[in-house]
Design a protein around this motif. Structure first.
Motif, mmCIF file in Angstrom:
data_model
loop_
_atom_site.group_PDB
_atom_site.id
_atom_site.type_symbol
_atom_site.label_atom_id
_atom_site.label_comp_id
_atom_site.label_asym_id
_atom_site.label_seq_id
_atom_site.Cartn_x
_atom_site.Cartn_y
_atom_site.Cartn_z
ATOM 1 N N ARG A 276 0.711 -1.303 -0.008
ATOM 2 C CA ARG A 276 0.088 -0.017 0.145
ATOM 3 C C ARG A 276 0.733 1.140 0.152
ATOM 4 N NH1 ARG A 276 -2.696 -2.772 4.792
ATOM 5 N NH2 ARG A 276 -0.879 -3.731 4.718
ATOM 6 N N ASP A 277 2.137 1.184 0.210
ATOM 7 C CA ASP A 277 3.098 2.426 0.147
ATOM 8 C C ASP A 277 4.428 1.510 -0.028
ATOM 9 O OD1 ASP A 277 4.370 1.586 2.402
ATOM 10 O OD2 ASP A 277 2.768 2.533 3.635
ATOM 11 N N ILE A 278 5.289 2.305 -0.401
ATOM 12 C CA ILE A 278 6.777 2.030 -1.053
ATOM 13 C C ILE A 278 7.386 1.456 0.126
ATOM 14 C CG2 ILE A 278 8.088 4.242 -0.686
ATOM 15 C CD1 ILE A 278 7.882 1.676 -3.900
ATOM 16 N N ALA A 279 7.166 1.873 1.498
ATOM 17 C CA ALA A 279 7.863 1.346 2.528
ATOM 18 C C ALA A 279 7.506 -0.146 2.739
ATOM 19 C CB ALA A 279 7.776 2.332 3.617
ATOM 20 N N GLU A 280 6.059 -0.328 2.467
ATOM 21 C CA GLU A 280 5.795 -1.550 2.798
ATOM 22 C C GLU A 280 6.154 -2.482 1.428
ATOM 23 O OE1 GLU A 280 1.490 -4.243 3.211
ATOM 24 O OE2 GLU A 280 1.723 -2.201 2.393
ATOM 25 N N LEU A 347 8.813 9.230 5.332
ATOM 26 C CA LEU A 347 9.697 9.332 6.139
ATOM 27 C C LEU A 347 9.673 10.438 6.787
ATOM 28 C CD1 LEU A 347 12.489 7.970 7.654
ATOM 29 C CD2 LEU A 347 13.777 9.409 6.027
ATOM 30 N N ILE A 348 9.459 11.598 6.003
ATOM 31 C CA ILE A 348 9.256 13.015 6.752
ATOM 32 C C ILE A 348 7.931 13.208 7.539
ATOM 33 C CG2 ILE A 348 8.913 15.398 6.253
ATOM 34 C CD1 ILE A 348 10.523 15.099 3.688
ATOM 35 N N THR A 349 7.000 12.451 7.108
ATOM 36 C CA THR A 349 5.783 12.519 7.841
ATOM 37 C C THR A 349 5.462 11.254 8.916
ATOM 38 O OG1 THR A 349 4.592 11.102 6.243
ATOM 39 C CG2 THR A 349 4.271 13.651 6.017
ATOM 40 N N ASN A 350 6.756 10.507 9.016
ATOM 41 C CA ASN A 350 6.496 9.211 10.028
ATOM 42 C C ASN A 350 5.747 8.425 9.771
ATOM 43 O OD1 ASN A 350 8.768 9.904 11.688
ATOM 44 N ND2 ASN A 350 7.528 11.679 12.603
ATOM 45 N N ASN A 351 5.189 8.031 8.231
ATOM 46 C CA ASN A 351 4.126 7.246 7.819
ATOM 47 C C ASN A 351 4.872 5.944 7.445
ATOM 48 O OD1 ASN A 351 1.662 8.507 8.751
ATOM 49 N ND2 ASN A 351 2.064 9.879 7.226
ATOM 50 N N ASN A 352 6.133 5.926 7.422
ATOM 51 C CA ASN A 352 6.822 4.438 6.684
ATOM 52 C C ASN A 352 6.456 3.520 7.398
ATOM 53 O OD1 ASN A 352 8.657 6.090 8.603
ATOM 54 N ND2 ASN A 352 9.906 4.640 8.442
ATOM 55 N N ARG A 353 6.075 3.168 8.612
ATOM 56 C CA ARG A 353 5.709 2.172 9.261
ATOM 57 C C ARG A 353 4.073 1.880 9.646
ATOM 58 N NH1 ARG A 353 9.604 -1.052 10.535
ATOM 59 N NH2 ARG A 353 8.518 -2.354 12.109
ATOM 60 N N ASN A 354 3.333 2.387 8.794
ATOM 61 C CA ASN A 354 1.776 2.439 8.861
ATOM 62 C C ASN A 354 1.414 0.993 8.496
ATOM 63 O OD1 ASN A 354 1.769 4.878 9.460
ATOM 64 N ND2 ASN A 354 0.834 5.872 8.141
ATOM 65 N N ASN A 355 1.718 0.253 7.470
ATOM 66 C CA ASN A 355 1.299 -0.946 6.828
ATOM 67 C C ASN A 355 2.219 -2.195 7.320
ATOM 68 O OD1 ASN A 355 -0.936 0.509 5.398
ATOM 69 N ND2 ASN A 355 0.631 1.249 4.037
ATOM 70 N N LEU A 356 2.000 -2.604 8.382
ATOM 71 C CA LEU A 356 2.708 -3.690 8.797
ATOM 72 C C LEU A 356 2.090 -4.919 8.567
ATOM 73 C CD1 LEU A 356 4.377 -1.959 12.095
ATOM 74 C CD2 LEU A 356 5.287 -2.283 9.610
ATOM 75 N N ASP A 357 0.804 -4.774 8.744
ATOM 76 C CA ASP A 357 -0.034 -6.133 8.392
ATOM 77 C C ASP A 357 -0.465 -6.589 7.094
ATOM 78 O OD1 ASP A 357 -1.729 -3.896 8.094
ATOM 79 O OD2 ASP A 357 -3.421 -4.927 8.987
ATOM 80 N N THR A 358 -0.897 -7.659 7.083
ATOM 81 C CA THR A 358 -1.278 -8.130 5.751
ATOM 82 C C THR A 358 -2.518 -7.275 5.087
ATOM 83 O OG1 THR A 358 -0.650 -10.398 6.385
ATOM 84 C CG2 THR A 358 -2.045 -10.227 4.297
#
Length: 478
Positions: A276-280, A347-358
């Motif tokens: 759902r995002d590039i971090a995920e 990273l700037i908005t601290n949303n890089n670990r929002n989608n940790l679940d399936t």
């Protein structure tokens, strides 16, 4: 030796039979068989490659032993840097010598200075980037006192050259893989069957999905100047599924083959195109490499402990190094930079670990928001893949310029002239649906319908694999 070759189809059963029926009473004999089989597997391409991997094995084994016997911080640091310089020195020479030389000459030409130089005809050893990082993880973990160095040279050699994951990963940590070669192993029927399922699914990804997509992606990228926007979009999507089917297929075969020998390897892909995002996406793509960079580069640089500037700096370093790891070409560096730019807003908005679940866990369908985020992330990834696939940055830029020119004249040009193109699109859609249905599992072969799925997969391999050219795995070049 290719996983999708007759040679490997003969090699694997022979090694399996010897392993469980001839030397199953002795752990050392099993490990010794793995070493010899792995050297045969690796030397099948070019026996000269064996010299390098054996030398690397001896160097890191010796340094690990000396680190155990040395208490002086200065001497321990010297030993660590010896391992780093030797391993990265070989990697740099074989992989990047001509790249740096050519760019050095080009840089001086801007100032009107002509330098006479000649590039070397260097053969890149298969998988050198993978086993180099694997042996480095051993030395670094021993240096950090996270791992007890082994006295068993045979077990250590098996850890370095274990044939299923030798040439394209997963890049295993010594803390996970090495202890498995020091423990007695017993045949597990359930694990072996699961391994066969993974091998079968990996072959399906490689032969049916990746190799079929490669035929069309190669043709479109080679003739991009004559293609309209829709056809270029199709070419980029074909390559996205080519590289995913190719690399994740290899990882599945490697993990499945390891299970046949009672060895567990880490998961390397976790359905990244549903991110759902590039971090995920980067948590689910080439997991063994991204976590290696996290633990051995990002965290030592300061990780996320500093301020925002340090986080941004470290993030860009990781993505640039990741791009350069993939190859000696500016296209890979631009690809890494582009992914860093994608990552930056999160990273700037601290949303890089929002989608940790399936995604859509315990649900059949995603929400509209999840679906939009998945499509957006996939589209950004496809654009970045154009730089990864193109022969030069200039070609990638021209490809994208034509792609976003919104020229829809003649519709899908490539579809209209190729016999199997419509069927391939249907196959890709079917593949996506199967993966979506399996996203909470390691692979699709589970439950009471497992036998039916195997039949359908075999039929796919037979009916669709016959018209796709058998190609090397993409990541062999890295």
């Amino acid at each position: 030796m290719l996983f999708n070759s007759i040679d490997f189809a003969v090699f694997l059963p022979v090694v399996f039979i010897l392993y469980w029926f001839l030397v199953n009473k002795s752990l050392k004999a099993q490990n010794l068989l793995i070493v010899f089989a792995s050297y045969l597997f690796y030397g099948w391409w070019d026996w000269r490659f064996l010299i390098l991997i054996i030398f690397s094995t001896l160097v890191d084994y010796s340094i690990g032993r000396k680190l155990k016997l040395t208490e002086s911080k200065a001497q321990r640091k010297l030993l660590l840097w010896t391992s780093i310089i030797v391993n990265l020195g070989f990697l740099g020479f074989f992989k990047y010598y001509n790249f740096f030389l050519d760019n050095f000459v080009t840089a001086f030409s801007f100032f009107g200075t002509s330098i006479n130089s000649s590039s070397l005809n260097i053969i890149l050893p298969v998988g050198i980037s993978f086993y180099t990082f694997q042996t480095l993880s051993y030395t670094i973990d021993v240096y950090r006192n996270k791992l007890e160095p082994t006295k068993d040279i045979i077990a250590f050699s098996a850890f370095v050259c274990f044939f299923p994951q030798l040439v394209a990963g997963p890049i295993e940590r010594a803390t996970n893989l090495l202890p498995q070669f020091k423990r007695e192993r017993f045949f597990d029927n359930k694990k072996a069957i699961d391994g066969l399922h993974l091998i079968l699914w990996g072959l399906f990804k490689k032969i049916v999905i990746a190799d079929s997509c490669a035929n069309y992606a190669n043709e479109i990228f080679s003739n991009y100047e004559n293609m309209n926007s829709l056809s270029l979009a199709l070419g980029a999507i074909y390559f996205a599924f080519q590289i995913y089917g190719d690399f994740s297929g290899y990882s599945d075969i490697a993990i499945g083959t390891s299970k046949l020998f009672g060895i567990n390897l880490m998961r390397n892909f976790n359905f990244p195109y549903f991110s759902r995002d590039i971090a995920e996406f980067w948590r689910n793509w080439h997991i063994s490499l991204s976590t290696w960079f996290r633990d051995y580069l990002y965290i030592p640089l300061g990780g996320s402990r500093g301020g925002l500037k340090m986080k941004i700096r470290n993030t860009f370093i990781i993505f640039l190094v990741s791009g350069f790891w993939h190859g000696a070409n500016w296209t890979f560096i631009v690809w890494g930079t582009l992914n860093a730019l994608y990552f930056l807003p999160l990273l700037i908005t601290n949303n890089n670990r929002n989608n940790l679940d399936t995604v859509a866990k315990n649900r059949i369908f995603p929400t509209l928001k999840e679906f939009v985020f998945m499509i957006t992330t996939f589209s950004l990834t496809v654009v970045a893949w154009v730089f990864f696939r193109a022969d030069s940055v200039l070609i990638a830029v021209k490809y994208l310029q034509k792609l976003f020119s919104f020229n829809f004249k003649n519709g899908f040009q490539y579809l209209s002239i190729e016999r199997y193109a419509p069927e391939l699109i249907i196959l890709i859609l079917f593949f996506v649906l199967v993966e979506w249905n399996s996203r909470e599992n390691e692979h699709p072969f589970f439950g009471k319908w497992v036998h039916l799925k195997i039949v359908f997969t075999l039929l796919g391999l037979i009916t669709l694999g016959v018209y796709s050219d058998v190609t090397d795995f993409i990541y062999f070049q890295f």
